[in-house]
Design an enzyme around this catalytic site. Structure first.
Site, PDB file in Angstrom:
ATOM      1  N   CYS A  22       0.815  -1.224   0.000  1.00 52.09           N
ATOM      2  CA  CYS A  22       0.000   0.000   0.000  1.00 52.09           C
ATOM      3  C   CYS A  22       0.846   1.271   0.000  1.00 52.09           C
ATOM      4  O   CYS A  22       0.331   2.354  -0.261  1.00 52.09           O
ATOM      5  CB  CYS A  22      -0.959  -0.003   1.184  1.00 52.09           C
ATOM      6  SG  CYS A  22      -2.068  -1.408   1.148  1.00 52.09           S
ATOM      7  N   HIS A  55      -3.359   7.123   2.916  1.00 49.92           N
ATOM      8  CA  HIS A  55      -3.782   5.850   2.336  1.00 49.92           C
ATOM      9  C   HIS A  55      -5.132   5.485   2.944  1.00 49.92           C
ATOM     10  O   HIS A  55      -5.340   5.590   4.154  1.00 49.92           O
ATOM     11  CB  HIS A  55      -2.741   4.773   2.653  1.00 49.92           C
ATOM     12  CG  HIS A  55      -3.200   3.394   2.350  1.00 49.92           C
ATOM     13  ND1 HIS A  55      -3.790   3.078   1.149  1.00 49.92           N
ATOM     14  CD2 HIS A  55      -3.177   2.253   3.086  1.00 49.92           C
ATOM     15  CE1 HIS A  55      -4.106   1.793   1.161  1.00 49.92           C
ATOM     16  NE2 HIS A  55      -3.755   1.266   2.325  1.00 49.92           N
ATOM     17  N   ASN A  73     -10.184  -0.244   0.496  1.00 49.43           N
ATOM     18  CA  ASN A  73      -8.738  -0.088   0.405  1.00 49.43           C
ATOM     19  C   ASN A  73      -8.273  -0.570  -0.975  1.00 49.43           C
ATOM     20  O   ASN A  73      -8.307  -1.760  -1.260  1.00 49.43           O
ATOM     21  CB  ASN A  73      -8.092  -0.914   1.526  1.00 49.43           C
ATOM     22  CG  ASN A  73      -6.576  -0.835   1.537  1.00 49.43           C
ATOM     23  OD1 ASN A  73      -5.966  -0.397   0.574  1.00 49.43           O
ATOM     24  ND2 ASN A  73      -5.981  -1.287   2.621  1.00 49.43           N
TER      25      ASN A  73
HETATM   26  N1  COA Z   1     -17.770  -8.861  10.321  1.00 46.73           N
HETATM   27  C1  COA Z   1     -18.154  -9.157  11.561  1.00 46.73           C
HETATM   28  N2  COA Z   1     -17.294  -9.458  12.539  1.00 46.73           N
HETATM   29  C2  COA Z   1     -15.980  -9.442  12.234  1.00 46.73           C
HETATM   30  C3  COA Z   1     -15.508  -9.143  10.945  1.00 46.73           C
HETATM   31  C4  COA Z   1     -16.478  -8.834   9.968  1.00 46.73           C
HETATM   32  N3  COA Z   1     -16.144  -8.521   8.709  1.00 46.73           N
HETATM   33  N4  COA Z   1     -14.175  -9.184  10.959  1.00 46.73           N
HETATM   34  C5  COA Z   1     -13.791  -9.525  12.191  1.00 46.73           C
HETATM   35  N5  COA Z   1     -14.881  -9.681  12.970  1.00 46.73           N
HETATM   36  C6  COA Z   1     -14.959 -10.057  14.366  1.00 46.73           C
HETATM   37  C7  COA Z   1     -13.730 -10.769  14.845  1.00 46.73           C
HETATM   38  O1  COA Z   1     -13.810 -12.143  14.522  1.00 46.73           O
HETATM   39  C8  COA Z   1     -13.784 -10.527  16.335  1.00 46.73           C
HETATM   40  O2  COA Z   1     -14.689 -11.440  16.917  1.00 46.73           O
HETATM   41  P1  COA Z   1     -14.378 -12.080  18.362  1.00 46.73           P
HETATM   42  O3  COA Z   1     -14.352 -10.916  19.313  1.00 46.73           O
HETATM   43  O4  COA Z   1     -15.545 -12.992  18.551  1.00 46.73           O
HETATM   44  O5  COA Z   1     -13.068 -12.774  18.221  1.00 46.73           O
HETATM   45  C9  COA Z   1     -14.415  -9.133  16.420  1.00 46.73           C
HETATM   46  O6  COA Z   1     -15.036  -8.887  15.165  1.00 46.73           O
HETATM   47  C10 COA Z   1     -13.424  -8.035  16.694  1.00 46.73           C
HETATM   48  O7  COA Z   1     -12.352  -8.233  15.867  1.00 46.73           O
HETATM   49  P2  COA Z   1     -11.086  -7.334  15.949  1.00 46.73           P
HETATM   50  O8  COA Z   1     -10.015  -7.901  15.088  1.00 46.73           O
HETATM   51  O9  COA Z   1     -10.781  -7.044  17.370  1.00 46.73           O
HETATM   52  O10 COA Z   1     -11.660  -5.996  15.316  1.00 46.73           O
HETATM   53  P3  COA Z   1     -10.908  -4.633  15.087  1.00 46.73           P
HETATM   54  O11 COA Z   1     -11.615  -3.564  15.786  1.00 46.73           O
HETATM   55  O12 COA Z   1      -9.427  -4.738  15.283  1.00 46.73           O
HETATM   56  O13 COA Z   1     -11.154  -4.402  13.526  1.00 46.73           O
HETATM   57  C11 COA Z   1     -10.020  -4.573  11.452  1.00 46.73           C
HETATM   58  C12 COA Z   1     -10.631  -5.325  12.603  1.00 46.73           C
HETATM   59  C13 COA Z   1      -9.419  -5.566  10.472  1.00 46.73           C
HETATM   60  C14 COA Z   1     -11.102  -3.770  10.746  1.00 46.73           C
HETATM   61  C15 COA Z   1      -8.941  -3.595  12.001  1.00 46.73           C
HETATM   62  O14 COA Z   1      -8.065  -4.279  12.853  1.00 46.73           O
HETATM   63  C16 COA Z   1      -8.146  -2.962  10.906  1.00 46.73           C
HETATM   64  O15 COA Z   1      -8.659  -2.183  10.128  1.00 46.73           O
HETATM   65  N6  COA Z   1      -6.828  -3.196  10.851  1.00 46.73           N
HETATM   66  C17 COA Z   1      -5.995  -2.644   9.820  1.00 46.73           C
HETATM   67  C18 COA Z   1      -6.261  -3.384   8.564  1.00 46.73           C
HETATM   68  C19 COA Z   1      -5.744  -2.685   7.359  1.00 46.73           C
HETATM   69  O16 COA Z   1      -6.086  -1.559   7.120  1.00 46.73           O
HETATM   70  N7  COA Z   1      -4.934  -3.382   6.577  1.00 46.73           N
HETATM   71  C20 COA Z   1      -4.392  -2.896   5.387  1.00 46.73           C
HETATM   72  C21 COA Z   1      -3.394  -1.860   5.698  1.00 46.73           C
HETATM   73  S1  COA Z   1      -2.611  -1.322   4.303  1.00 46.73           S
END
Ligand code: COA
Length: 312
Positions: free
Chosen positions: A113, A235, A265
């Site tokens: 990215c 980004h 993204n």
């Molecule tokens: N729909 C519903 N529930 C979801 C889900 C979805 N699409 N994706 C994950 N969950 C669930 C998880 O399984 C977890 O459940 P649990 O508590 O029973 O284990 C819960 O939601 C919370 O997950 P968590 O990983 O703590 O959520 P978060 O607040 O960290 O959000 C992301 C997850 C991926 C959105 C976030 O971490 C993120 O944006 N990270 C950066 C990712 C990114 O931008 N990557 C590219 C960078 S270039």
């Protein structure tokens, strides 16, 4: 040393829209969860097109502005994680063939990215040294090809798209500072093998910390204050990352441009697509200082600070 600037820009978004409601039908997820945790409402994905087809459309979109003529392009640097062929040839060479440009150097780079910023930094160095005057930089991603459509942790986050930028010594939109940085010891938190696998929380923390660090570093180098910047174009990965950076740096979040809700993204295309939208909406004035910054797999990050003085 020659000045370098951003001379022209174009972008391309595929036609097929995929809303959160569409994803509800194939994944254990909800529209509410996706909006609340990411800010994304919809994204676009290609059907038949390859990365080089999307890249070509972004370049054609840029050429329509008639700021740059195709024949003036002296080099193509293309950033993608989804090249037409695994390994080689580079998608840059395929784009060259589609553009019917002869005898110019063309190559791909891999910086996920952060790729658009890395590609601009390479173009900047060539131009500063006087080797070339106009370099085409492309960021293009067919993320739909490398997503595991059964993995709700990643499938909801990404979209496809392309952007094309010409970096040139003939531009008044002078690039004042570029920083790039990598953090290879954390390479495992975001990998493609063969689909995207991600430790979301780790990437999130890195993005907020590194985005903030680079902005401060760049401003300090130029002896600028946060208020001297008219617009920050990050980004587009997650609105909570963008809000996290504005909060950490105590910068009004209205100064951070976001279109993640519409496109998700689009990896190395995202900053270009956002900048192109900012230009179309005429949100910049002459003398506006603009910060483009990225973070992503590698882990990697980068920033470009330029002053907007003429239409791109
Ligand atoms: N729909 C519903 N529930 C979801 C889900 C979805 N699409 N994706 C994950 N969950 C669930 C998880 O399984 C977890 O459940 P649990 O508590 O029973 O284990 C819960 O939601 C919370 O997950 P968590 O990983 O703590 O959520 P978060 O607040 O960290 O959000 C992301 C997850 C991926 C959105 C976030 O971490 C993120 O944006 N990270 C950066 C990712 C990114 O931008 N990557 C590219 C960078 S270039």
């Amino acid at each position: 040393m020659f000045n370098t600037g951003i001379l022209s820009i174009g972008s391309y978004i595929p036609k097929k829209k995929l809303t959160n409601f569409d994803l509800e039908k194939i994944l254990d997820t909800t529209n509410e969860w996706i909006i609340e945790r990411t800010g994304i409402k919809e994204r676009y994905i290609v059907e038949e097109e390859k990365a080089s087809d999307m890249a070509l459309k972004a370049v054609e979109n840029m050429l329509e502005k008639r700021i740059v003529k195709k024949e003036e392009i002296e080099m193509i640097i293309l950033s993608t994680a989804t090249s037409d062929y695994n390994g080689y040839p580079s998608t840059a060479c395929i784009l060259q063939s589609k553009l019917e440009l002869k005898d110019i150097p063309c190559f791909d780079i891999t910086a996920a990215c952060s790729g658009l910023i890395y590609a601009i930094s390479i173009a900047n160095a060539y131009i500063k040294s006087g080797i070339y005057k106009k370099i085409l930089v492309v960021g293009v991603e067919k993320n739909s090809d490398i997503l595991d459509w059964n993995d709700r942790n990643t499938a909801v986050l990404f979209g496809d798209g392309a952007t094309a930028i010409v970096v040139s010594s003939d531009s008044k939109n002078i690039i004042q500072n570029i920083e790039t940085s990598s953090n290879g010891e954390n390479y495992k938190v975001l990998i493609v093998d063969p689909f995207i696998k991600m430790e979301g929380k780790e990437v999130f923390k890195y993005a907020v910390k590194e985005g903030s660090r680079l902005i401060e570093k760049s401003l300090n180098k130029l002896k600028l204050s946060k208020e001297d910047i008219s617009m920050y174009i990050p980004h587009q990965a997650n609105i909570r990352i963008i809000d996290g950076i504005s909060k950490k740096l105590k910068i009004n979040k209205k100064l951070f441009y976001s279109n993640v809700e519409k496109f998700g993204n689009t990896s190395s295309a995202s900053i270009g697509i956002a900048l192109d939208e900012v230009i179309k909406k005429e949100l910049l004035n002459v003398n506006s200082k603009v910060v483009l910054f990225a973070f992503g797999a590698g882990l990697s990050s980068g920033i470009v600070l330029f002053e907007y003085n003429e239409k791109i």
